[in-house]
Design a protein around this motif. Sequence first.
Motif, mmCIF file in Angstrom:
data_model
loop_
_atom_site.group_PDB
_atom_site.id
_atom_site.type_symbol
_atom_site.label_atom_id
_atom_site.label_comp_id
_atom_site.label_asym_id
_atom_site.label_seq_id
_atom_site.Cartn_x
_atom_site.Cartn_y
_atom_site.Cartn_z
ATOM 1 N N ASN A 75 22.590 -20.508 -1.251
ATOM 2 C CA ASN A 75 22.664 -19.069 -0.981
ATOM 3 C C ASN A 75 21.333 -18.438 -0.590
ATOM 4 O O ASN A 75 21.274 -17.234 -0.323
ATOM 5 C CB ASN A 75 23.235 -18.331 -2.202
ATOM 6 N N GLY A 76 20.253 -19.220 -0.587
ATOM 7 C CA GLY A 76 18.969 -18.683 -0.159
ATOM 8 C C GLY A 76 18.219 -17.907 -1.213
ATOM 9 O O GLY A 76 17.213 -17.246 -0.897
ATOM 10 N N GLU A 77 18.661 -17.965 -2.482
ATOM 11 C CA GLU A 77 17.937 -17.269 -3.540
ATOM 12 C C GLU A 77 16.542 -17.881 -3.706
ATOM 13 O O GLU A 77 16.394 -19.104 -3.736
ATOM 14 C CB GLU A 77 18.695 -17.367 -4.864
ATOM 15 N N PRO A 78 15.488 -17.034 -3.810
ATOM 16 C CA PRO A 78 14.124 -17.567 -3.924
ATOM 17 C C PRO A 78 13.874 -18.202 -5.282
ATOM 18 O O PRO A 78 14.458 -17.809 -6.299
ATOM 19 C CB PRO A 78 13.251 -16.334 -3.721
ATOM 20 N N GLY A 79 12.985 -19.198 -5.286
ATOM 21 C CA GLY A 79 12.603 -19.879 -6.516
ATOM 22 C C GLY A 79 11.096 -19.876 -6.688
ATOM 23 O O GLY A 79 10.425 -18.875 -6.435
ATOM 24 N N VAL A 80 10.551 -21.007 -7.085
ATOM 25 C CA VAL A 80 9.119 -21.130 -7.374
ATOM 26 C C VAL A 80 8.304 -20.984 -6.090
ATOM 27 O O VAL A 80 8.715 -21.431 -5.015
ATOM 28 C CB VAL A 80 8.826 -22.499 -8.031
ATOM 29 N N VAL A 81 7.125 -20.368 -6.218
ATOM 30 C CA VAL A 81 6.181 -20.252 -5.107
ATOM 31 C C VAL A 81 4.887 -20.961 -5.503
ATOM 32 O O VAL A 81 4.317 -20.679 -6.564
ATOM 33 C CB VAL A 81 5.884 -18.781 -4.751
ATOM 34 N N LEU A 82 4.442 -21.903 -4.668
ATOM 35 C CA LEU A 82 3.189 -22.625 -4.898
ATOM 36 C C LEU A 82 2.141 -22.109 -3.917
ATOM 37 O O LEU A 82 2.417 -21.963 -2.727
ATOM 38 C CB LEU A 82 3.385 -24.134 -4.692
ATOM 39 N N ASN A 83 0.955 -21.836 -4.424
ATOM 40 C CA ASN A 83 -0.128 -21.321 -3.587
ATOM 41 C C ASN A 83 -1.198 -22.390 -3.411
ATOM 42 O O ASN A 83 -1.745 -22.903 -4.391
ATOM 43 C CB ASN A 83 -0.743 -20.072 -4.220
ATOM 44 N N SER A 84 -1.494 -22.702 -2.165
ATOM 45 C CA SER A 84 -2.494 -23.722 -1.864
ATOM 46 C C SER A 84 -3.805 -23.073 -1.437
ATOM 47 O O SER A 84 -3.811 -22.022 -0.792
ATOM 48 C CB SER A 84 -1.995 -24.648 -0.750
ATOM 49 N N SER A 85 -4.899 -23.730 -1.782
ATOM 50 C CA SER A 85 -6.224 -23.257 -1.371
ATOM 51 C C SER A 85 -6.672 -23.895 -0.060
ATOM 52 O O SER A 85 -7.790 -23.658 0.399
ATOM 53 C CB SER A 85 -7.256 -23.595 -2.461
ATOM 54 N N LEU A 86 -5.792 -24.707 0.549
ATOM 55 C CA LEU A 86 -6.178 -25.465 1.746
ATOM 56 C C LEU A 86 -5.783 -24.777 3.046
ATOM 57 O O LEU A 86 -5.939 -25.351 4.120
ATOM 58 C CB LEU A 86 -5.551 -26.864 1.696
ATOM 59 N N GLY A 87 -5.247 -23.567 2.961
ATOM 60 C CA GLY A 87 -4.913 -22.844 4.181
ATOM 61 C C GLY A 87 -3.481 -23.064 4.621
ATOM 62 O O GLY A 87 -2.617 -23.506 3.848
ATOM 63 N N ALA A 88 -3.208 -22.740 5.868
ATOM 64 C CA ALA A 88 -1.855 -22.767 6.421
ATOM 65 C C ALA A 88 -1.181 -24.113 6.212
ATOM 66 O O ALA A 88 -1.808 -25.166 6.328
ATOM 67 C CB ALA A 88 -1.904 -22.437 7.908
ATOM 68 N N VAL A 89 0.128 -24.063 5.886
ATOM 69 C CA VAL A 89 0.919 -25.278 5.695
ATOM 70 C C VAL A 89 1.551 -25.659 7.034
ATOM 71 O O VAL A 89 2.327 -24.892 7.603
ATOM 72 C CB VAL A 89 2.013 -25.069 4.633
#
Length: 451
Positions: A75-89
């Motif tokens: 259904n597209g419900e958001p979950g965990v968000v991971l933040n990287s220090s390495l820039g754009a994924v």
Amino acid sequence: HSGLVNSITFSPCGEHIALSSNDKPLQVWDSQTGESLFDVKVQTGNVKSVKYSPDGERLVSGGYDGTIRFWNPENGEPGVVLNSSLGAVYSLTFTPDGRRIASGHGEGGLQLWHVVSGEPGPILHGHTKPVTGIAFSPDNRWIASCSFDETVRLWDAATGTPINTLSSHKAILNDIAFSPNGLQIASGGDDSRVRLWDVDSILTSSVEQQDYLGVVWKTVHSPNGQYVLTVSNNQTVKQWSSLTGTTSPLLIELPESLFIWSASYSLNGFPTVAATQDESMRLWELQEGSSNIILEGSRVATCVTMSRCCRWIVSIDRDNTVTLWDLGSTQQMHVLIEPTHETICCLAFSANGHQLAVGNWSGTIRLFDPQSKGLTMSKSTYWGIGVISFSPDNQQLAVGTDDGLIYLRGLQSEERAIELRGHTEKVECIAYSPCGEWIASGSGDKTVQLW
């Protein structure tokens, strides 16, 4: 779509398709009906990569804002968000067991993440431009990555240790994949080429090391093949894992006045180097954190080499005297060639240590029996001999010359030597493969040739 499609992937069961584009960051479709199931706005900036977990229970996206976001695939419900220090994924992939994620970033780094906890794992540095493709081997052992820097890199998935760098492509790379059996890697890019890489060959080829200070001029494998011993011109001796390229605890810095000529492994398994110090010949046995002199002589040696078993050592002195040192004898020093005006230029032991070849610049090769110390053969051959190597079966000599030629001469045959042409300058080194079917040579013309 009115914008560029950046990534597209099927769910494991094949029922759904997830894609990202510049106009619709994340959209999921029914693959049978073509119906849009949900459409969500996610990261600020474009989403570059979307992936399903192997069990289909998770959907993950990575974007230019440097975040990795988890979504409910139904259904597209958001979950965990991971933040990287390495820039754009730029790229994402799950391990085959679904427990970890690898992300590739715009600054050239890779980041490993634990899926359940969201904790970051090792950061893999090596690429110098955006990492555009990542793949895990089916057995979870290896990570392959490709980049805008035109290289393919292989990593140890457990530790993040770099294994090898492949640079045959001539343009930016866009994607990479393992074969289902894990034996091959396929890479493709803007050079209009798809290249297939044999994983076993990658694992057994040389590992590029960036942290070795000084010019590496001597390498030797341990008897069990697990390690490589290297010597540099700054008198540093290191031992490396031949599989991963990581250093073992052995790291010895010998005295600055020491000049190392040769390196091998002693009968008790310890790395050993033959060197000159204050113009005297010495043999050093290296252990973790220490080094011990196990032989010391007064000869003024200008060149030293050891037999593979480390029982025999031979040296050339300034006056061209050739001296054999026997570590298994109470009378250690034996003069094989008395002082002479001829220029003795190369030495080589056979693989079994039963023969010693001595070559001079005027083209004479002498064979000695180290056990009896006697001369067994003397042949006038080729001018400008620079290097000699025995075949693994001890039945053939490869001779490299100053004019770039290599001659193969049978020791039990009077037939004319085989001549190999290819190098344009002096042949500096020659080595046989263990099976004896191949010869590798290096030259002053900056090429390595395989015969």
